[in-house]
Design an enzyme around this catalytic site. Structure first.
Site, PDB file in Angstrom:
ATOM      1  N   SER A   1      33.519  93.508  37.844  1.00  0.00           N
ATOM      2  CA  SER A   1      33.717  93.099  39.234  1.00  0.00           C
ATOM      3  C   SER A   1      32.789  93.888  40.163  1.00  0.00           C
ATOM      4  CB  SER A   1      35.187  93.277  39.610  1.00  0.00           C
ATOM      5  OG  SER A   1      35.500  92.656  40.826  1.00  0.00           O
TER       6      SER A   1
ATOM      7  N   HIS B   1      41.156  87.386  36.706  1.00  0.00           N
ATOM      8  CA  HIS B   1      40.258  88.498  37.024  1.00  0.00           C
ATOM      9  C   HIS B   1      40.669  89.779  36.294  1.00  0.00           C
ATOM     10  CE1 HIS B   1      37.062  90.011  39.668  1.00  0.00           C
ATOM     11  NE2 HIS B   1      37.771  91.108  39.801  1.00  0.00           N
TER      12      HIS B   1
END
Length: 407
Positions: free
Chosen positions: A178, A383
């Site tokens: 990320s 995620h």
């Protein structure tokens, strides 16, 4: 007020409500149910599972004192020498503990060490392990005046130099999760001389373009970024999601198996990250929440919010007047990603509300040397499943090992 954050203030009210609700409804109060790993640091966790653990300190060019955690070798390959260093950089609000918290069978740090790599775990500035500066105090506005831009141009070069100097190697392999990927793209576009120091970059759900992000927290910063910046300066609150014993208390008593309030924790999780019914380990919630969040600057969230609004990968927007001083233009310039020559492998997920597959596809098209573009086979993968999924090893980490062996 300067030692607080919006998140801490609001969570205090939530905690009081949760405590009352938990005691009325019967939260889990059994002290024997406490996971002993909740109280262990990153180094203590690594050592507990029988791996060598080291802690290193790196000072960035602008004075931030950063902590690296290292697993120099694994239990399954202790005799190997001349190990290739692999560096893993955490995402926004996370820390090095994420890569070891799930134990040797699921923690990427252990898996890489057992595969013969020299594993280095980063901690982004402002998190619980990198919250020091040579002159600035973390209660000051000056300390928190950074986003992932500064992490890319100051922190990663210092870390790269340190690891290569310490190991005697010419190159390292980089895994960025990320924001950890975002930082890398900043470094190699702004300081392209560092491209030569990287074998391969593996970008796990990379945060470069974020036009289609639907995460409520980041969307708030996209919608009201300048207003939040004004409030931040007004009240002297510059950090968000700091590591707190409050999270540990709530996680232990109200998010554990057997607590009637656990569904509330799961609903909050769904709101922030989305939810994967097949891969989410609800039993691990107390452990996960006790070690996180680890802290971040409000400016980092604002920078992502700005990129959500613009749909571009741009430097920080200081407003027209200051932009003219900083950049010589009224709008912040885009990062020149054509300068990123490192081989980049991208892994992404279909059910990711932070880095949407459409944004990841734009990242693929923008980068000049993408050598793999892999979607996780599980359509519900989210995620945070890149860290905590039940079958993350087979779904993600085995592909990482194949890429590292090839490059």
């Amino acid at each position: 007020m300067r030692n607080l954050s919006w998140c801490t203030v609001s969570l205090t009210a939530v905690a009081v409500t949760s405590v009352l609700l938990g005691y009325l409804l019967g939260g889990s109060q059994d002290p024997t149910a406490r996971d002993p790993d909740i109280d262990l640091t990153t180094v203590e966790l690594i050592a507990k599972y029988g791996y060598p653990a080291e802690s290193h300190t790196v000072v960035s060019e602008d004075g931030y004192i950063l902590t690296l955690h290292r697993i120099p070798f694994g239990k399954k390959s202790p005799g190997e020498t001349n190990r290739q260093p692999v560096f893993i950089q955490n995402g926004l609000g996370f820390s090095s503990v994420e890569w070891v918290i799930m134990g040797p069978e699921k923690g990427l740090g252990y898996i890489l060490a057992d595969a013969g790599y020299d594993v280095w775990l980063g901690n982004s500035r402002g998190n619980v392990w990198s919250k020091k500066h040579v002159t600035l105090h973390p209660s000051s506005a000056e300390f928190w005046d950074f986003s992932w831009h500064e992490m890319g141009i100051y922190d990663l070069p210092a870390i790269t130099d340190y690891i290569l100097r310490r190991t005697g190697q010419e190159k390292l392999s980089y895994i960025g999760y990320s924001m950890g990927a975002t930082m890398f793209f900043v470094m190699t576009s702004q300081k392209p001389e560092y491209n030569k120091n990287i074998n391969v970059m593996i970008a796990l759900t990379p945060g470069m373009y974020m036009k289609y992000c639907t995460s409520p927290i980041l969307k708030v910063f996209g919608i009201a970024g300048k207003e939040l910046e004004w409030l931040s300066n007004l009240f002297g609150i510059y950090q968000i999601l700091p590591h707190s014993s409050l999270f540990t208390f709530i996680a232990r008593h109200f998010c554990s198996d057997g607590a009637v309030t656990q569904p509330i924790c799961i609903d909050i999780w769904k709101l922030i990250f989305a939810y994967n019914h097949k891969e989410s380990n609800t039993s691990a919630l107390p452990l996960i929440m006790s070690h996180g969040p680890a802290g971040a600057s409000i400016k980092s969230f604002q920078h992502f919010g700005q990129n959500i609004n613009s749909g571009e990968f741009m430097k920080y927007d200081y407003g027209e007047e200051k932009n003219l001083i900083m950049y010589g233009s009224r709008i912040p310039p885009k990062y020149d990603v054509s300068k990123i020559t490192v081989p980049v492998a991208i892994m992404y997920a279909q059910n990711d509300i932070i880095t949407d597959p459409r944004d990841v596809a734009k990242t693929k098209e923008a980068l000049p040397n993408v050598i793999a573009f892999l979607k996780v086979k599980d359509e519900e993968f989210t995620h945070v499943d890149f860290i905590w999924a039940m079958n993350v090893k087979s779904l993600v980490y085995e592909d990482i090992l194949r890429l590292l062996r090839k490059y």
